[in-house]
Design a protein around this motif. Structure first.
Motif, PDB file in Angstrom:
ATOM      1  N   PRO A 163      -4.286 -60.016 -68.485  1.00 37.79           N
ATOM      2  CA  PRO A 163      -4.925 -59.363 -67.336  1.00 37.79           C
ATOM      3  C   PRO A 163      -6.095 -60.177 -66.801  1.00 37.79           C
ATOM      4  CG  PRO A 163      -4.588 -57.806 -69.131  1.00 37.79           C
ATOM      5  CD  PRO A 163      -4.287 -59.164 -69.684  1.00 37.79           C
ATOM      6  N   GLU A 180      -8.533 -62.989 -54.927  1.00 39.28           N
ATOM      7  CA  GLU A 180      -7.481 -62.168 -55.513  1.00 39.28           C
ATOM      8  C   GLU A 180      -6.099 -62.804 -55.383  1.00 39.28           C
ATOM      9  OE1 GLU A 180      -8.604 -60.338 -51.472  1.00 39.28           O
ATOM     10  OE2 GLU A 180      -9.628 -61.185 -53.219  1.00 39.28           O
ATOM     11  N   THR A 182      -4.737 -64.771 -58.876  1.00 34.30           N
ATOM     12  CA  THR A 182      -4.791 -63.992 -60.106  1.00 34.30           C
ATOM     13  C   THR A 182      -3.382 -63.743 -60.638  1.00 34.30           C
ATOM     14  OG1 THR A 182      -4.665 -61.879 -58.930  1.00 34.30           O
ATOM     15  CG2 THR A 182      -6.870 -62.793 -59.328  1.00 34.30           C
ATOM     16  N   GLU A 186      -2.288 -60.902 -61.446  1.00 36.12           N
ATOM     17  CA  GLU A 186      -1.795 -59.693 -60.801  1.00 36.12           C
ATOM     18  C   GLU A 186      -1.132 -60.008 -59.471  1.00 36.12           C
ATOM     19  OE1 GLU A 186      -4.489 -58.516 -63.965  1.00 36.12           O
ATOM     20  OE2 GLU A 186      -4.628 -60.045 -62.402  1.00 36.12           O
ATOM     21  N   LEU A 197       2.251 -61.520 -60.124  1.00 33.97           N
ATOM     22  CA  LEU A 197       3.227 -60.492 -60.484  1.00 33.97           C
ATOM     23  C   LEU A 197       3.751 -59.802 -59.233  1.00 33.97           C
ATOM     24  CD1 LEU A 197       4.652 -58.730 -62.661  1.00 33.97           C
ATOM     25  CD2 LEU A 197       2.640 -57.226 -62.566  1.00 33.97           C
ATOM     26  N   ALA A 198       2.854 -59.441 -58.335  1.00 31.96           N
ATOM     27  CA  ALA A 198       3.267 -58.766 -57.092  1.00 31.96           C
ATOM     28  C   ALA A 198       4.152 -59.650 -56.232  1.00 31.96           C
ATOM     29  CB  ALA A 198       2.027 -58.335 -56.313  1.00 31.96           C
ATOM     30  N   ILE A 230       2.372 -58.493 -66.884  1.00 30.81           N
ATOM     31  CA  ILE A 230       0.997 -58.601 -67.374  1.00 30.81           C
ATOM     32  C   ILE A 230       0.943 -57.902 -68.735  1.00 30.81           C
ATOM     33  CG2 ILE A 230      -1.423 -58.114 -66.915  1.00 30.81           C
ATOM     34  CD1 ILE A 230      -0.212 -59.891 -64.790  1.00 30.81           C
TER      35      ILE A 230
END
Length: 443
Positions: A166, A185, A188, A190, A193-194, A201
């Motif tokens: 994370p 952002e 990252t 995250e 992943l998106a 994660i």
């Protein structure tokens, strides 16, 4: 764990780590390009980190599975990649190939070592060649903080399964060289992943268990085809084509997630097409059933996007390379056909999956569990190895689309459904399906 020392990270996930004995390559005191003060900086990094290079390579057990481990030491010059880094990573992949061991890369690096100039950058070619030469064994990467530059663009992004901690900084551009107005952002784990570039994660406390599960799944090849799941629900065979369509479209019938939960003891998903897209209507991954691994690609009843087809193709190619049979579940009204899907390359994505299925070196088993809408459904189906549930249908196109193509009024749709011979029993008579499956057994 992100900024912890390499050896402490290894101890968190593995036991019995043994360093590989890699001969030290000859290197001038101030490096290959004579960088002033490099020797002193290197000595200080060694004293601070307790290591003599930015990467540790060796063998260890993760759970009960032996693996080759590549772990970056960020405390040694920011985990930067230099000549000796390349030596060790190359040796690690050679050991993995010769011993048939999976590779787990625990990455924390800012990229290439500036004090080595182009000699450092060229190590990325060595690492890429070593990884490509070891495609007979599973490769898993764990993205720690940071994973940037060549570390992301080789070991990180090229792995079969990509896990991330994370909040880890992940991106080709490091924080000091990206555009000043770039949103943080976007760099990252995250975000990756998106955008379909990371599979999951993982919380640090869960990493040992998740890695062990993945290693068990990917290191268990088998030549036996997956048996088709049994049917869920209590639907009988339909009397006519329109009844078959209505049964498949029922909001109450079982969907792919329920089939997968019933079929597997446990499973792990992969996510994304690796080039910017995720389709939540396609579930892909590897599951454990009756002591062996089966890969799966399952449609969830929604129109399948280009990202869905590409993710499924990626899954089939990986399973084929590792010798793992595949189960596909067909359930879609058809491929997404809006402007966004066309812009994202719907035709090329469907073609990619058709090719992956056609060229697979492992058996593929297909079960039609709901709607089988045209080519978007057929791309998921294995020729000669397709079964169907009583509450499903498979058709050249939907009855409504057939009416539009043939310029027939809407009240002709139910009759067209019959003429299309799309019922489960019709599919068996036509040789499209091998049989209608019976009730499922719970594992």
């Amino acid at each position: 764990m992100s900024r912890a020392s390499a050896r402490s990270v290894i101890k968190e996930i593995a036991t019995g780590f043994e360093d590989l004995d890699v001969p030290r390559s000859g290197e001038p005191e101030d490096g290959p390009i004579g960088w002033p003060g490099y020797h002193a900086a290197r000595e200080a990094a060694a004293e601070r980190s307790g290591e003599d290079e930015s990467v540790l390579c060796g063998t260890a057990k993760i759970g009960e599975v032996e693996a080759v481990v590549i772990a970056f030491e960020f405390g040694f010059l920011g985990g930067s990649i230099g000549q000796r880094t390349g030596d060790r990573v190359e040796a690690a992949f050679a050991r993995a190939t010769s011993a048939g061991l999976p590779v787990v890369s625990l990455i924390a690096t800012g990229g290439s070592r500036m004090q080595h100039g182009m000699r450092a950058l060229s190590q990325l070619q060595r690492i890429a060649r070593a990884a490509a030469g070891a495609r007979s064994v599973p490769q898993i990467s764990v993205l720690r903080d940071p994973t940037t530059g060549g570390g992301w663009a080789t070991l990180g992004a090229s792995a079969d399964v990509i896990l991330a901690l994370p909040g880890a900084q992940v991106g080709f551009a490091g924080s000091r060289v990206r555009p000043s107005d770039a949103p943080a952002e976007a760099y990252t784990a995250e975000a990756k992943l998106a955008w379909g570039q990371v599979d999951r994660i993982v919380q640090p406390a869960d990493l040992p268990t998740v890695l062990e599960r993945w290693l068990r799944l990917l290191a268990s090849p088998t030549t036996e085809a997956a048996e088709p799941p049994g049917a869920l629900g209590s639907a009988g065979l339909p009397d006519n084509g329109w009844a078959a369509v209505q049964a498949a479209r029922s909001a109450d019938r079982p969907r792919a997630a329920e089939y997968l939960e019933t079929y597997f003891d446990w499973r792990e998903d992969v996510s994304g097409d690796r080039c910017g897209g995720v389709d939540s209507g396609v579930l892909c991954g590897f599951g454990w059933r009756d002591g062996r691994t089966i890969a799966y690609a399952a449609q969830c009843g929604t129109p399948t996007s280009p990202a869905g087809f590409r993710t499924a193709a990626r899954l089939v190619r990986l399973a084929s390379r590792l010798g793992i049979p595949v189960l596909t579940l067909v359930d879609t009204p058809g491929a997404a056909n809006d402007a966004a899907a066309e812009r994202a390359g719907a035709g090329a994505a469907i073609a990619e999956l058709f090719e992956a299925v056609a060229s697979a070196a492992v058996p593929i088993t297909t079960l039609v569990i709901g709607e089988g809408g045209s080519g978007g459904a057929l791309a998921f189906a294995a020729p000669g190895s397709t079964w169907v549930t009583p509450g499903a249908y498979f058709s050249v196109t939907s009855p409504e689309a057939a009416a539009a193509i043939l310029k027939l009024p809407a009240d002709e749709v139910p009759a067209l459904a019959d003429r299309l011979r799309l019922r489960p029993q019709d599919l068996v008579d036509l040789g499209i399906a091998r049989s209608v499956v019976g009730p499922a057994r719970r594992v």
